[in-house]
Write an enzyme that holds these catalytic residues in place. Sequence first.
Site, PDB file in Angstrom:
ATOM      1  N   ASP A   1      -3.552   2.958  14.237  1.00 39.46           N
ATOM      2  CA  ASP A   1      -2.765   3.557  13.166  1.00 39.46           C
ATOM      3  C   ASP A   1      -3.330   4.943  12.899  1.00 39.46           C
ATOM      4  O   ASP A   1      -4.151   5.456  13.668  1.00 39.46           O
ATOM      5  CB  ASP A   1      -2.732   2.663  11.916  1.00 39.46           C
ATOM      6  CG  ASP A   1      -4.098   2.540  11.234  1.00 39.46           C
ATOM      7  OD1 ASP A   1      -5.058   3.213  11.662  1.00 39.46           O
ATOM      8  OD2 ASP A   1      -4.195   1.763  10.274  1.00 39.46           O
TER       9      ASP A   1
ATOM     10  N   ARG B   1       0.845  -1.198   0.000  1.00 38.25           N
ATOM     11  CA  ARG B   1       0.000   0.000   0.000  1.00 38.25           C
ATOM     12  C   ARG B   1       0.880   1.247   0.000  1.00 38.25           C
ATOM     13  O   ARG B   1       1.543   1.553   0.995  1.00 38.25           O
ATOM     14  CB  ARG B   1      -0.931   0.019   1.210  1.00 38.25           C
ATOM     15  CG  ARG B   1      -1.786   1.286   1.271  1.00 38.25           C
ATOM     16  CD  ARG B   1      -3.004   1.162   2.175  1.00 38.25           C
ATOM     17  NE  ARG B   1      -2.666   1.096   3.581  1.00 38.25           N
ATOM     18  CZ  ARG B   1      -3.560   1.220   4.570  1.00 38.25           C
ATOM     19  NH1 ARG B   1      -4.841   1.402   4.274  1.00 38.25           N
ATOM     20  NH2 ARG B   1      -3.185   1.144   5.828  1.00 38.25           N
TER      21      ARG B   1
END
Length: 532
Positions: free
Chosen positions: A445, A162
């Site tokens: 996160d 990603r």
Amino acid sequence: MILENTTEVKAKELEGVDAVLTPAALEFIEMLHLKFNKRREELLDLRKERQLKIDEGEKLSFLPETKAIREGSWKVGSIPDDLQNRRVEITGPVDRKMVINALNSGASVFMADFEDANSPTWENVVQGQINLRDAIRRDIDFTVHNGKIYRLNEEVAVLKVRPRGWHLVEKHLTVGGNPISASLFDFGLFFFHNAEELLARGTGPYFYLPKLENHLEARLWNDVFIAAQEALGLPVGTIKVTVLIETITAAFEMDEILYELRDHIVGLNAGRWDYIFSAIKKFRRHEEVLFPDRTDVTMQVPFMKAYTDLLVQTCHKRGAHAMGGMAAFIPSRRDPIVNENAFKKVKADKAFEAKNGFDGTWVAHPDLVQVAREEFDKVLGDKPHQKEVLREDVYVKAQDLTDFTIKDCKITEAGLRLNINVGIMYIGNWLCGTGAAAIHNLMEDAATAEISRAQVWQWLHHPNTKTNDGREITEERVLQLIKEETEGIKEEIGLAMFKNCHFERASHLFSELVLSKCFVEFLTVPAYKYID
């Protein structure tokens, strides 16, 4: 390092960097930058224009101009054999130990993350590229302080990468004096160095795409892929991607996003945490929209249920995989009660996803791989997926996607304190180079930190917002709680870590974010100036 074509690396020298930032690799990503950066900036301007319209009361709806695409009978392109069975995917940052452990975890896929789970220090970004290059060639190991050595197993997870989102830049690499797109930097370096090696090993260059807000941003990625493949002499369609539907505007354009990327796309993922953040952010100026404590915004509330049902239906109609969201729970090595509760919640969450038609799901910790797999095994059996489940029972209207009704839920002081605590804790870890931080038995996160600070901002700026004890949420109250939670963090982690990891700065930054009259679109943008 400066090339004749004005590409310049403005960063400290790192061991191994020359093997990644070769002249040929820099020329490749400069080519992508020169071709596509102007369009990227134009699309970011369109985001701002759309937000202003939403602020003024414009309702989100399915696009009339793309009705033919939604009603057409087309399908996405072919899906490689090693991406057919994706029932459990593990995600995490690109540090060396994590890469080895995730590939060895027993998951079907490892999504190596340069985005929300990674603090983009220059060392993290460059070393992450080196780690993935070495892992692909099976030339990777890691030795911890006690002498234990980590190596790859014979059988490992399929690798997907990603890159960072369109809104971010990589300040350490400039072209003509301007920082390069972080998306193009992360994607370009990985693709240039590894695409042919991956194909030679029987797999391919596979990616996750984050933070897309509409199909035009998907079209930009598709054009980037075509240019990259042509530059390396690879057939169009070699690259395969999964797009995270993690913005509420993208939920109205899932068919269109699949269509724009149809030669390259294999699925969509329900990026639940960013999606909640996006809903708060997009409707921040609407007085009728007020979210309760973060823990009450579950997958069963109306707007989340509508979005996931539509995602499964849309994907399966087009022959693409529908991937479930992240289980952020992490096991405790010392507390069996915490473990029992975490496993129970993960099992229930994954059972819900499997029964709803998802083909696979995400976890954040290797110990949860088997827990999640068992729930999907019960539904899938020996099948690699369940794309035959077309969810013809689903009929999602535009208003369903913005039905923010959440019954019997409240804003509490505990919820306010938790958001402040998590926000400061995460930002402090991020400034110290850690992008995925274990906080209160959850793997936090950037997405979950964004929910935390966005909720505090909304509660503070929404008219006359009160906690369930009747007390108004004022600037003075929030500042006092920030002070108290900051002191609590200092006691919890110790003075040395508090100072070394810049938690005082994190506290100040959190305060600025929630007190600002203008909502800052992404906390990582102002925070980025504080990391090297």
